[in-house]
Write a protein that holds these residues in place. Structure first.
Motif, PDB file in Angstrom:
ATOM      1  N   THR A 231       1.068  -0.886   0.005  1.00 24.16           N
ATOM      2  CA  THR A 231       0.397   0.494   0.402  1.00 24.16           C
ATOM      3  C   THR A 231       0.915   0.820  -0.003  1.00 24.16           C
ATOM      4  OG1 THR A 231      -1.764  -1.261   1.311  1.00 24.16           O
ATOM      5  CG2 THR A 231      -2.076   1.177   1.269  1.00 24.16           C
ATOM      6  N   TYR A 232       0.432   2.111  -1.040  1.00 26.58           N
ATOM      7  CA  TYR A 232       1.583   3.397  -1.328  1.00 26.58           C
ATOM      8  C   TYR A 232       0.407   4.427  -0.946  1.00 26.58           C
ATOM      9  CZ  TYR A 232       3.595   0.580  -4.013  1.00 26.58           C
ATOM     10  OH  TYR A 232       5.270  -0.530  -4.277  1.00 26.58           O
ATOM     11  N   LEU A 233       1.107   5.568  -0.144  1.00 28.30           N
ATOM     12  CA  LEU A 233       0.426   7.221   0.551  1.00 28.30           C
ATOM     13  C   LEU A 233       1.065   7.890  -0.801  1.00 28.30           C
ATOM     14  CD1 LEU A 233      -1.573   8.515   1.513  1.00 28.30           C
ATOM     15  CD2 LEU A 233      -0.073   9.497   3.136  1.00 28.30           C
ATOM     16  N   LEU A 234       0.979   8.461  -1.600  1.00 30.30           N
ATOM     17  CA  LEU A 234       0.902   9.139  -3.013  1.00 30.30           C
ATOM     18  C   LEU A 234       1.174  10.361  -2.950  1.00 30.30           C
ATOM     19  CD1 LEU A 234       1.529   6.870  -6.325  1.00 30.30           C
ATOM     20  CD2 LEU A 234       3.107   7.007  -4.033  1.00 30.30           C
ATOM     21  N   SER A 235       2.070  11.693  -2.950  1.00 29.56           N
ATOM     22  CA  SER A 235       1.249  12.794  -3.095  1.00 29.56           C
ATOM     23  C   SER A 235       0.852  13.399  -4.722  1.00 29.56           C
ATOM     24  CB  SER A 235       2.251  13.151  -3.022  1.00 29.56           C
ATOM     25  OG  SER A 235       3.818  13.724  -4.469  1.00 29.56           O
ATOM     26  N   GLU A 236       0.454  14.472  -4.939  1.00 32.05           N
ATOM     27  CA  GLU A 236      -0.156  14.717  -6.661  1.00 32.05           C
ATOM     28  C   GLU A 236       1.145  14.293  -7.414  1.00 32.05           C
ATOM     29  OE1 GLU A 236      -3.438  18.170  -5.476  1.00 32.05           O
ATOM     30  OE2 GLU A 236      -0.782  18.447  -5.076  1.00 32.05           O
ATOM     31  N   ASP A 237       2.167  14.529  -6.984  1.00 30.14           N
ATOM     32  CA  ASP A 237       3.238  14.276  -8.810  1.00 30.14           C
ATOM     33  C   ASP A 237       3.463  13.042  -8.815  1.00 30.14           C
ATOM     34  OD1 ASP A 237       4.965  14.361  -6.016  1.00 30.14           O
ATOM     35  OD2 ASP A 237       6.042  15.827  -6.968  1.00 30.14           O
ATOM     36  N   GLY A 238       2.884  12.350  -7.655  1.00 31.31           N
ATOM     37  CA  GLY A 238       3.694  10.285  -7.842  1.00 31.31           C
ATOM     38  C   GLY A 238       4.541   9.955  -6.967  1.00 31.31           C
ATOM     39  N   THR A 239       5.342  10.732  -5.752  1.00 36.91           N
ATOM     40  CA  THR A 239       6.198  10.733  -5.246  1.00 36.91           C
ATOM     41  C   THR A 239       5.602   9.849  -3.842  1.00 36.91           C
ATOM     42  OG1 THR A 239       7.034  13.382  -5.176  1.00 36.91           O
ATOM     43  CG2 THR A 239       7.567  11.936  -2.955  1.00 36.91           C
ATOM     44  N   VAL A 240       6.475   8.965  -3.449  1.00 37.96           N
ATOM     45  CA  VAL A 240       5.882   7.643  -2.401  1.00 37.96           C
ATOM     46  C   VAL A 240       6.288   8.393  -0.569  1.00 37.96           C
ATOM     47  CG1 VAL A 240       6.074   5.900  -1.254  1.00 37.96           C
ATOM     48  CG2 VAL A 240       6.763   5.541  -3.577  1.00 37.96           C
ATOM     49  N   GLU A 281      -6.527   2.381  -7.171  1.00 38.19           N
ATOM     50  CA  GLU A 281      -6.357   4.116  -6.799  1.00 38.19           C
ATOM     51  C   GLU A 281      -7.761   4.805  -5.829  1.00 38.19           C
ATOM     52  OE1 GLU A 281      -3.084   4.427  -9.911  1.00 38.19           O
ATOM     53  OE2 GLU A 281      -4.482   3.726 -10.629  1.00 38.19           O
ATOM     54  N   GLN A 282      -7.136   5.167  -5.800  1.00 35.07           N
ATOM     55  CA  GLN A 282      -8.422   6.548  -4.968  1.00 35.07           C
ATOM     56  C   GLN A 282      -7.543   7.888  -5.019  1.00 35.07           C
ATOM     57  OE1 GLN A 282     -11.932   5.180  -3.157  1.00 35.07           O
ATOM     58  NE2 GLN A 282     -12.949   7.222  -3.577  1.00 35.07           N
ATOM     59  N   SER A 283      -8.427   9.246  -5.145  1.00 36.94           N
ATOM     60  CA  SER A 283      -8.027  10.439  -4.235  1.00 36.94           C
ATOM     61  C   SER A 283      -7.959  10.612  -3.116  1.00 36.94           C
ATOM     62  CB  SER A 283      -8.260  11.478  -5.354  1.00 36.94           C
ATOM     63  OG  SER A 283      -8.843  11.496  -5.648  1.00 36.94           O
ATOM     64  N   PHE A 284      -7.791  11.397  -2.461  1.00 31.36           N
ATOM     65  CA  PHE A 284      -8.612  12.044  -1.389  1.00 31.36           C
ATOM     66  C   PHE A 284      -9.413  13.805  -1.947  1.00 31.36           C
ATOM     67  CE2 PHE A 284      -6.020   9.080   0.713  1.00 31.36           C
ATOM     68  CZ  PHE A 284      -6.628   8.780   1.222  1.00 31.36           C
ATOM     69  N   LYS A 285     -10.910  13.854  -1.408  1.00 26.80           N
ATOM     70  CA  LYS A 285     -11.170  14.813  -1.670  1.00 26.80           C
ATOM     71  C   LYS A 285     -10.667  16.593  -1.117  1.00 26.80           C
ATOM     72  CE  LYS A 285     -16.151  17.205  -1.886  1.00 26.80           C
ATOM     73  NZ  LYS A 285     -17.496  16.921  -1.290  1.00 26.80           N
ATOM     74  N   TYR A 286     -10.685  16.449  -0.613  1.00 29.18           N
ATOM     75  CA  TYR A 286      -9.794  17.835   0.511  1.00 29.18           C
ATOM     76  C   TYR A 286      -8.440  17.708   0.282  1.00 29.18           C
ATOM     77  CZ  TYR A 286     -14.549  18.684   1.691  1.00 29.18           C
ATOM     78  OH  TYR A 286     -16.047  19.113   1.381  1.00 29.18           O
ATOM     79  N   HIS A 287      -7.094  16.905   0.252  1.00 31.47           N
ATOM     80  CA  HIS A 287      -6.043  16.583   1.003  1.00 31.47           C
ATOM     81  C   HIS A 287      -5.227  15.892  -0.717  1.00 31.47           C
ATOM     82  CE1 HIS A 287      -8.206  16.416   4.986  1.00 31.47           C
ATOM     83  NE2 HIS A 287      -8.990  15.883   4.452  1.00 31.47           N
ATOM     84  N   PRO A 288      -4.515  16.636  -0.779  1.00 36.50           N
ATOM     85  CA  PRO A 288      -3.485  16.030  -1.136  1.00 36.50           C
ATOM     86  C   PRO A 288      -2.734  15.006  -1.857  1.00 36.50           C
ATOM     87  CG  PRO A 288      -2.300  17.923   0.097  1.00 36.50           C
ATOM     88  CD  PRO A 288      -3.829  17.582   0.330  1.00 36.50           C
ATOM     89  N   TRP A 289      -3.285  14.418  -0.937  1.00 33.94           N
ATOM     90  CA  TRP A 289      -2.950  12.678  -1.185  1.00 33.94           C
ATOM     91  C   TRP A 289      -3.581  11.425  -2.218  1.00 33.94           C
ATOM     92  CZ3 TRP A 289       1.476  14.227   0.084  1.00 33.94           C
ATOM     93  CH2 TRP A 289       1.473  14.920   1.310  1.00 33.94           C
ATOM     94  N   ASN A 290      -2.782  10.248  -2.621  1.00 30.14           N
ATOM     95  CA  ASN A 290      -3.542   9.352  -3.050  1.00 30.14           C
ATOM     96  C   ASN A 290      -3.453   8.131  -2.750  1.00 30.14           C
ATOM     97  OD1 ASN A 290      -4.464  11.094  -6.192  1.00 30.14           O
ATOM     98  ND2 ASN A 290      -1.701  11.307  -5.603  1.00 30.14           N
ATOM     99  N   LEU A 291      -4.278   7.459  -2.656  1.00 30.81           N
ATOM    100  CA  LEU A 291      -3.999   6.153  -1.524  1.00 30.81           C
ATOM    101  C   LEU A 291      -3.623   4.771  -2.828  1.00 30.81           C
ATOM    102  CD1 LEU A 291      -3.766   4.698   1.073  1.00 30.81           C
ATOM    103  CD2 LEU A 291      -5.885   4.580   0.830  1.00 30.81           C
ATOM    104  N   VAL A 292      -3.046   3.977  -2.634  1.00 31.02           N
ATOM    105  CA  VAL A 292      -2.538   3.151  -3.778  1.00 31.02           C
ATOM    106  C   VAL A 292      -2.274   1.956  -3.257  1.00 31.02           C
ATOM    107  CG1 VAL A 292      -1.562   2.774  -5.707  1.00 31.02           C
ATOM    108  CG2 VAL A 292      -1.888   4.377  -5.060  1.00 31.02           C
ATOM    109  N   MET A 293      -3.212   0.593  -3.132  1.00 25.91           N
ATOM    110  CA  MET A 293      -2.846  -0.812  -2.608  1.00 25.91           C
ATOM    111  C   MET A 293      -2.534  -1.030  -4.349  1.00 25.91           C
ATOM    112  SD  MET A 293      -5.143  -3.201  -1.282  1.00 25.91           S
ATOM    113  CE  MET A 293      -5.179  -2.281   0.746  1.00 25.91           C
ATOM    114  N   VAL A 294      -1.346  -1.941  -4.211  1.00 25.06           N
ATOM    115  CA  VAL A 294      -1.240  -2.761  -5.108  1.00 25.06           C
ATOM    116  C   VAL A 294      -1.028  -4.362  -4.378  1.00 25.06           C
ATOM    117  CG1 VAL A 294       0.624  -4.146  -6.967  1.00 25.06           C
ATOM    118  CG2 VAL A 294       0.366  -1.857  -6.595  1.00 25.06           C
TER     119      VAL A 294
END
Length: 606
Positions: A231-240, A281-294
């Motif tokens: 599981t990854y928490l990524l920034s908007e530009d894809g940084t882990v 993958e899914q983003s958050f409504k009020y927060h600049p993070w993206n949750l990813v599960m592989v």
């Protein structure tokens, strides 16, 4: 002498009986194996197929549930942090504390308001959201509040990038991620408290640092127990930002998809080193993070072998099969002597001797078998009489089927061209036509496949047209207007060439000039693929066009006699393959031209 011959005959019969008995015993043993183990194996395969599919579906469902639960946890906690920090920005006691003058006269009021603010901050920290560490940085004119426990002076950090960026920022709050080699990695939420009358003047800065270990533990607990899941928490530009894994297998490097939505989970699959992975993958409504599960997509067999109950069931099933085989073998050995006579009769069938066995004296099971054998020999004699006739008919049917695959007129005309160019000594043209003809019929075979790609079908049509272009000395032209994305679509084999052939012979060649252009175009209409063949030929009379539209009972546009596919055949073929909604559509204007459109389902080649 007679007794000696009788003894020799008796010995010969006994030996022959023994040999047949041993031979039949071997066959009976094989029969038991076939009757017991093959159904057992088939049952296991079917059971495995059904169970594997169920297990894989269950795994995919577990992955979806795990991701959904983890996303809900993150969304809930991040929203809680955001709402709590909004309280700090609107709390009047906190604003008074951070804004009113710090004098000796109001020192008692300041202490009371600081205690009230500490109560609010304690409330936020005690929610145990990933072990929050909350700090308030105040400017120099409010150093009376500094206690280096919760309130800190801003001067020591005034030159740090995050502090300067936040103080000078036009917004109230911000998520940041810091990764400094000299300091522990931080996952942080910042809130700027400003003057009500001047939002650009910062009165204090509140910083919430979250325990990375706590966040990672939350992510790990929600992961399915599959080696290599991550599981990854990524920034908007894809940084882990944070990564959590399960097992020893190294998860693949992940690339964030573009345009993620916070309202729905996006699922995709990809393969790395011949191993398939499911990515959610899914983003958050009020927060600049993206949750990813592989999650590695294991096969049903791999999942079943990890299941102890299934392995036990497999062992028990094989043991039961072995027991059934043993009992069946013993029973077969018991009755094999009674059917030796029938086995000898059956062995004579190999030599073509259809002799009746002696009539049975008793009509038990073996007697019924002998009677059935005698009936079989009588039927075989009659069947043999008709076998030769059936073989002759079959050969003729095969010849007709093969002949129907080749357009004799096209082949005849092509050979005539080859003969013509050979007679005038144009070897290059002969070579070109022969190569085109060879390529055309090689494409026609298509390794016996029913379907091909649109690109390969266009190649076949182009090869045919190139031969016809030589025949008509450049008076016909072919244009293709197909988007590249449609070239990999799946289409039935040999559906364009007969239509182009009709356009040439019944369209362009029926005009006074006998010259024209054929255009093949394609487009996507929802989940439908439309391929149109347009010619500027003679067109179709209105009454014939109406008959075509009503069911193609009128055989207009049939390819030349002996053609592999005519228009009517193609339409019926498409309807048989895909349903009544598909087939051919006709548009035509007399003396202007015709357009025949193939309506197919949009199926991309894997």
């Amino acid at each position: 002498m007679t007794s000696g011959r009788h003894l020799l005959r008796h010995i010969t019969h006994a030996v022959k009986e023994r040999l047949h008995l041993a031979h039949f015993s071997t066959k009976a043993s094989l029969l038991v194996v076939v009757s017991v183990f093959i159904p057992l194996i088939i049952s296991l395969v079917l059971f495995n197929a059904y169970t594997s599919y169920t297990v894989v579906q269950q795994q995919e469902g577990n992955v979806d549930n795990a991701f959904s639960q983890l996303y809900d946890i993150f969304a809930s906690r991040l929203d809680t942090v955001r709402q709590d920090m909004m309280l700090l920005q609107i709390d009047t006691n906190i604003r008074d504390l951070l804004q009113e003058p710090m004098t000796r006269e109001n020192i008692l009021a300041v202490a009371q308001k600081k205690a009230q603010m500490n109560t609010t901050l304690d409330y936020i920290e005690n929610k145990k959201i990933w072990d929050i560490h909350l700090r308030v940085f105040v400017p120099e004119n409010r150093d009376i509040l500094v206690d280096n426990t919760r309130f800190f002076a801003s001067e020591p950090i005034a030159n740090e990038g995050w502090y300067k960026a936040m103080v000078n920022a036009p917004y109230k709050n911000q998520w940041i991620f810091e990764q400094n080699l000299n300091r522990k990695t931080a996952f942080t939420y910042l809130v700027r408290v400003f003057e009500p009358t001047n939002y650009q003047e910062t009165t204090s800065l509140v910083r919430l640092d979250f325990s990375m270990d706590e966040v990672r533990q939350t992510m790990r607990q929600s992961l399915p127990l599959i080696d290599g899941a991550a599981t990854y928490l990524l920034s908007e530009d894809g940084t882990v930002i944070i990564k959590a894994t399960v097992g020893t297998r190294r998860p693949p490097d992940i690339t964030l998809s573009k345009g993620l939505s916070y309202s729905a989970t996006q699922t995709r699959e990809y393969t790395v080193n011949q191993r398939r992975y499911i990515v959610l993958e899914q983003s958050f409504k009020y927060h600049p993070w993206n949750l990813v599960m592989v999650v590695p997509q294991a096969s049903g067999i791999e999942l079943l072998l990890d299941n102890a109950r299934w392995s036990t069931l497999l062992v028990v099933t094989l043991l039961c099969g072995l027991i059934v085989f043993t009992l069946s073998f013993l029973f077969t050995r018991h009755i094999v002597k009674r059917i030796t006579m029938v086995s000898i009769g059956m062995s004579n069938l190999k030599d073509g001797e259809l002799e009746r066995l002696p009539e049975p004296k008793s009509m038990d099971e073996i007697g019924l078998l002998i009677e059935s054998y005698n009936y079989l020999t009588g039927e075989l004699k009659m069947l043999n009489a008709g076998r030769d006739m059936a073989a002759a008919n079959q050969k003729r049917a095969e010849f007709i089927a093969l002949q129907a695959q080749i357009n004799p007129h096209f082949l005849y005309n092509t050979l005539e061209m080859i003969n013509y160019f050979a007679m005038i000594g144009d070897a290059k043209q002969v070579e070109r036509i022969v190569l085109l003809l060879s390529h055309f019929y090689k494409r026609c075979l298509n390794h016996g496949a029913e379907y091909t790609t649109l690109s390969q079908e266009l190649d076949l049509t182009q090869t045919y047209f190139s031969i016809q272009e030589i025949r008509y000395r450049g008076k016909i032209r072919l244009e293709k207007q197909i988007p590249d994305i449609l070239l990999t679509c799946q289409v039935p084999h040999i559906v364009l060439q007969p239509i182009v052939e009709n356009a040439i012979h019944h369209g362009i060649m029926n005009t006074p000039e006998q010259e024209g252009t054929i255009t093949i175009s394609g487009q996507q209409d929802g989940d439908t693929l439309l391929i149109s063949v347009n010619d500027d030929g003679a067109g179709i009379p209105a009454e014939k066009l109406m008959m075509l539209a009503k069911g193609m009972e009128f055989a207009y546009g049939m390819a030349e006699e002996g053609s592999h596919y005519g228009m009517r055949n193609i339409d019926k073929r498409l309807k048989n393959l895909y349903g009544e909604a598909y087939g051919l559509r006709f548009e035509s204007t007399l003396n202007v031209g015709s357009t025949i459109t193939l309506v197919l389902p949009l199926i991309q080649e894997n």
